[in-house]
Design an enzyme around this catalytic site. Structure first.
Site, PDB file in Angstrom:
ATOM      1  N   LYS A  22       1.466   5.329   8.191  1.00  0.00           N
ATOM      2  CA  LYS A  22       2.920   5.006   8.286  1.00  0.00           C
ATOM      3  C   LYS A  22       3.202   4.340   6.854  1.00  0.00           C
ATOM      4  CE  LYS A  22       3.696   0.441   9.882  1.00  0.00           C
ATOM      5  NZ  LYS A  22       4.481  -0.251   8.737  1.00  0.00           N
ATOM      6  N   ASN A  23       2.347   3.516   6.302  1.00  0.00           N
ATOM      7  CA  ASN A  23       2.707   2.855   5.154  1.00  0.00           C
ATOM      8  C   ASN A  23       2.593   3.738   3.837  1.00  0.00           C
ATOM      9  OD1 ASN A  23       2.935   0.688   6.494  1.00  0.00           O
ATOM     10  ND2 ASN A  23       0.943  -0.565   5.892  1.00  0.00           N
ATOM     11  N   CYS A 117       7.592  -7.716   9.569  1.00  0.00           N
ATOM     12  CA  CYS A 117       7.018  -8.338  10.642  1.00  0.00           C
ATOM     13  C   CYS A 117       6.875  -9.634  10.135  1.00  0.00           C
ATOM     14  CB  CYS A 117       5.582  -7.848  10.996  1.00  0.00           C
ATOM     15  SG  CYS A 117       5.473  -6.626  11.901  1.00  0.00           S
ATOM     16  N   ARG A 122       6.712 -13.713   2.762  1.00  0.00           N
ATOM     17  CA  ARG A 122       6.580 -12.378   1.976  1.00  0.00           C
ATOM     18  C   ARG A 122       7.388 -12.073   0.987  1.00  0.00           C
ATOM     19  NH1 ARG A 122       5.312  -7.930   6.930  1.00  0.00           N
ATOM     20  NH2 ARG A 122       4.393  -6.951   5.160  1.00  0.00           N
ATOM     21  N   GLN A 126       6.354 -10.022  -7.523  1.00  0.00           N
ATOM     22  CA  GLN A 126       5.537  -9.235  -8.297  1.00  0.00           C
ATOM     23  C   GLN A 126       6.147  -8.019  -8.583  1.00  0.00           C
ATOM     24  OE1 GLN A 126       2.842 -10.360  -9.685  1.00  0.00           O
ATOM     25  NE2 GLN A 126       3.513 -12.252  -8.794  1.00  0.00           N
ATOM     26  N   ASP A 305      -4.365  -5.568   8.306  1.00  0.00           N
ATOM     27  CA  ASP A 305      -3.679  -4.980   9.477  1.00  0.00           C
ATOM     28  C   ASP A 305      -4.660  -5.012  10.678  1.00  0.00           C
ATOM     29  OD1 ASP A 305      -1.332  -5.369   8.310  1.00  0.00           O
ATOM     30  OD2 ASP A 305      -0.974  -3.116   7.641  1.00  0.00           O
ATOM     31  N   ARG A 397       7.008   0.553  16.077  1.00  0.00           N
ATOM     32  CA  ARG A 397       7.397   0.506  14.774  1.00  0.00           C
ATOM     33  C   ARG A 397       6.116   1.261  13.960  1.00  0.00           C
ATOM     34  NH1 ARG A 397       7.863  -4.493  11.598  1.00  0.00           N
ATOM     35  NH2 ARG A 397       7.541  -3.009  10.002  1.00  0.00           N
TER      36      ARG A 397
HETATM   37  C1  UD1 Z   1       1.700  -4.061   3.062  1.00  0.00           C
HETATM   38  C2  UD1 Z   1       1.776  -3.080   4.267  1.00  0.00           C
HETATM   39  C3  UD1 Z   1       1.616  -4.204   5.307  1.00  0.00           C
HETATM   40  C4  UD1 Z   1      -0.041  -4.601   5.019  1.00  0.00           C
HETATM   41  C5  UD1 Z   1      -0.025  -5.241   3.577  1.00  0.00           C
HETATM   42  C6  UD1 Z   1      -1.254  -5.799   3.212  1.00  0.00           C
HETATM   43  C7  UD1 Z   1       3.823  -1.590   3.964  1.00  0.00           C
HETATM   44  C8  UD1 Z   1       5.172  -1.374   4.382  1.00  0.00           C
HETATM   45  N1  UD1 Z   1       3.313  -2.897   4.698  1.00  0.00           N
HETATM   46  O1  UD1 Z   1       2.884  -4.947   3.010  1.00  0.00           O
HETATM   47  O2  UD1 Z   1       1.128  -3.409   6.605  1.00  0.00           O
HETATM   48  O3  UD1 Z   1      -0.256  -5.774   5.795  1.00  0.00           O
HETATM   49  O4  UD1 Z   1       0.467  -4.281   2.741  1.00  0.00           O
HETATM   50  O5  UD1 Z   1      -2.358  -4.522   3.368  1.00  0.00           O
HETATM   51  O6  UD1 Z   1       3.078  -0.884   3.463  1.00  0.00           O
HETATM   52  N2  UD1 Z   1       2.820 -10.929  -2.371  1.00  0.00           N
HETATM   53  C9  UD1 Z   1       3.311 -11.762  -3.410  1.00  0.00           C
HETATM   54  N3  UD1 Z   1       4.320 -11.391  -4.031  1.00  0.00           N
HETATM   55  C10 UD1 Z   1       4.795  -9.924  -4.135  1.00  0.00           C
HETATM   56  C11 UD1 Z   1       4.127  -9.261  -3.284  1.00  0.00           C
HETATM   57  C12 UD1 Z   1       3.170  -9.753  -2.449  1.00  0.00           C
HETATM   58  O7  UD1 Z   1       2.761 -12.859  -3.643  1.00  0.00           O
HETATM   59  O8  UD1 Z   1       5.783  -9.654  -4.667  1.00  0.00           O
HETATM   60  C13 UD1 Z   1       1.472 -11.468  -1.857  1.00  0.00           C
HETATM   61  C14 UD1 Z   1       1.955 -11.458  -0.168  1.00  0.00           C
HETATM   62  O9  UD1 Z   1       2.356 -12.636   0.071  1.00  0.00           O
HETATM   63  C15 UD1 Z   1       0.645 -11.213   0.404  1.00  0.00           C
HETATM   64  C16 UD1 Z   1      -0.081 -10.385  -0.593  1.00  0.00           C
HETATM   65  O10 UD1 Z   1       0.414 -10.442  -1.724  1.00  0.00           O
HETATM   66  O11 UD1 Z   1      -0.089 -12.441   0.659  1.00  0.00           O
HETATM   67  C17 UD1 Z   1      -0.562  -9.099  -0.281  1.00  0.00           C
HETATM   68  O12 UD1 Z   1       0.885  -8.507   0.227  1.00  0.00           O
HETATM   69  P1  UD1 Z   1       1.384  -6.828  -0.157  1.00  0.00           P
HETATM   70  O13 UD1 Z   1       0.215  -5.995  -0.136  1.00  0.00           O
HETATM   71  O14 UD1 Z   1       2.206  -6.504  -1.064  1.00  0.00           O
HETATM   72  O15 UD1 Z   1       2.070  -6.694   1.508  1.00  0.00           O
HETATM   73  P2  UD1 Z   1       2.916  -5.632   1.889  1.00  0.00           P
HETATM   74  O16 UD1 Z   1       3.369  -4.636   0.711  1.00  0.00           O
HETATM   75  O17 UD1 Z   1       4.151  -6.451   2.282  1.00  0.00           O
END
Ligand code: UD1
Length: 430
Positions: A22-23, A117, A122, A126, A305, A397
């Protein structure tokens, strides 16, 4: 009242085919808008999230043709708009990938702030930092993230946290920037590598994906491609843990065992046998499960996950286990539901302390989010008696044909829409 009705107690036995990730699919679908030529993507999972992504693409004039259930043909030549605020897209996290993809190709994008979710804060700081480092202007107005640039120029970006989303997004934007971009402290998840491979198959020059430094040399144009998405690590892991909690014997097929190593290692630690072959992994849970400690970490660590799924298993494992969630701060909401099934789990901050109990009992449950929802299904499959699970839209989803695949392994699970159907299920399973 769509819900799953589940009668627990049957060990899951047999083989199950795992679908596309999915991702990876969500990012790759967005990246397909970066060329005017035709792109054919295979192994796209048929999920609420992927369908929402395709719907959003259609809403801005992109041609999307479903060649079969898992193959989609995309052509973005006649794209008519760079604003994505389709209602469906607001619900999914991966909508942010349109920012990187559209910014990279058209130097402008406006996308509704991402949903997804509710598992904690979130932020997307970055992503924004990365786009700005490439010379883009980024602002938030009226619920939209608006980013534009006269010209994108390669930059040097050090991500403050390891983030999958920002790594992929900045990588996409940089692919057509002028000059070289370096992303340091990059996420190394298999889907980061898959997106890089996809971009490279369109003529991009991305090196180092899968390590913590990614180097991108900007190109002027991307071309069409045919590409197959990697198997879903988390869908596979969910079935592997479903085997463990039901004391079953399940072979997950069409997987890349290397991507499952952290999951396999924990299953072995708690007493399962795990056999790997080229593209399959078999999990046999013949012995009682025992306790362990686990902390979620970026890849190759244990995935966040999979945190609810391992917690469900540890809830049934002898002794005291500790699960530490280090990625998202609000990811234990499902524990109340497990408690109602008889689990003994105490949550303190980002840690769950679990005293294993001999069994769960069926209950009326609600899925709080995607992975926790799937984990509750596995708990219900292991439980004595009947459970119902509400809010299955979250589970849909991320899991294609979940009830059907589980039925194929001997599970008693049905999707029911009315009280009458639920009664029928109760009578059928006795
Ligand atoms: C993606 C996945 C999700 C998975 C997660 C971690 C998708 C659509 N979702 O979510 O299923 O649980 O990776 O493997 O691919 N963070 C920041 N600033 C940012 C971005 C992230 O501080 O700009 C933090 C987040 O709060 C979190 C960590 O970085 O603590 C990891 O987040 P991230 O890997 O970006 O998760 P997602 O891309 O939202």
């Amino acid at each position: 009242m769509e819900q799953y009705a589940i009668k627990g107690g049957n060990p899951l036995v047999g083989e199950v085919e795992i679908g596309g990730a999915k991702n990876a699919a969500l990012a790759i679908l967005a990246a397909a808008v970066m060329t005017e030529e035709t792109v054919i993507i295979e192994n796209v999972p048929d999920l609420r999230d992927t369908m929402a992504m395709l719907q959003a693409m259609k809403s801005i004039g992109i041609q999307v043709e479903q060649l079969n259930r898992h193959t989609v043909k995309i052509n973005a030549r006649n794209i008519s708009d760079l604003v994505i605020e389709d209602d469906c897209i607001k619900k999914i996290r991966a909508s942010y990938y349109f920012l990187g993809a559209l910014l990279g190709k058209y130097k402008k994008a406006e996308v509704a702030l991402p949903g997804g979710c509710n598992i904690g804060l979130r932020p997307i700081d970055q992503h924004i930092k990365g786009f700005r480092a490439l010379g883009a202007d980024v602002r938030i107005e009226h619920g939209l993230i608006i980013t534009e640039a006269q010209q994108l120029k390669g930059g040097h970006i050090y991500l403050d946290v390891v983030t999958v989303g920002a790594t992929i997004n900045v990588m996409m934007a940089a692919v057509m920037a002028e000059g070289q971009t370096i992303i340091e402290n990059a996420a190394k998840e298999p889907h980061v590598v898959d997106v890089a491979n996809f971009l490279n198959s369109m003529g991009a020059s991305v090196k180092g994906a899968g390590t913590d430094v990614i180097r991108i040399k900007g190109v002027q144009k991307l071309h069409g491609t045919e590409y197959a998405i990697i198997p879903d690590q988390i869908e596979a892991g969910t079935f592997m843990f479903a085997a463990a909690v039901t004391k079953g014997d399940v072979t997950v097929k069409n997987v890349i065992p290397k991507h499952l190593e952290s999951i396999s290692a924990k299953l072995m630690e708690i007493g399962c046998e795990v056999e790997e072959s080229d593209d399959a992994v078999r999990v046999v849970a013949a012995k009682p499960l025992t306790h362990t400690h686990v902390k979620t970490l970026p890849y190759p660590g244990f995935p966040t996950d999979m945190q609810p799924q391992i917690t469900v298993a540890l809830g049934l494992s002898r002794g005291t286990s500790i699960v530490t969630e280090s990625i998202f701060e609000n990811r234990f909401k499902y524990v109340d539901e497990l408690t109602r099934m008889g689990a003994s789990i105490k949550v303190e901050g980002n840690t769950a302390i679990i005293d294993g109990v001999p069994k769960y009992t069926g209950a009326s449950l609600t899925a709080p989010d995607l992975r926790a929802g799937a984990a509750l299904v596995t708990a219900a499959l292991a439980a004595e008696g009947i459970s119902t699970i509400d809010d299955i839209k979250f589970i849909e989803r991320g899991y294609e044909d979940f009830p059907q695949k589980l039925q194929g392994l001997g599970a008693q699970i049905e999707k029911v829409n009315t009280e009458r159907e639920l009664q029928k299920f109760r009578l059928k399973v006795g």
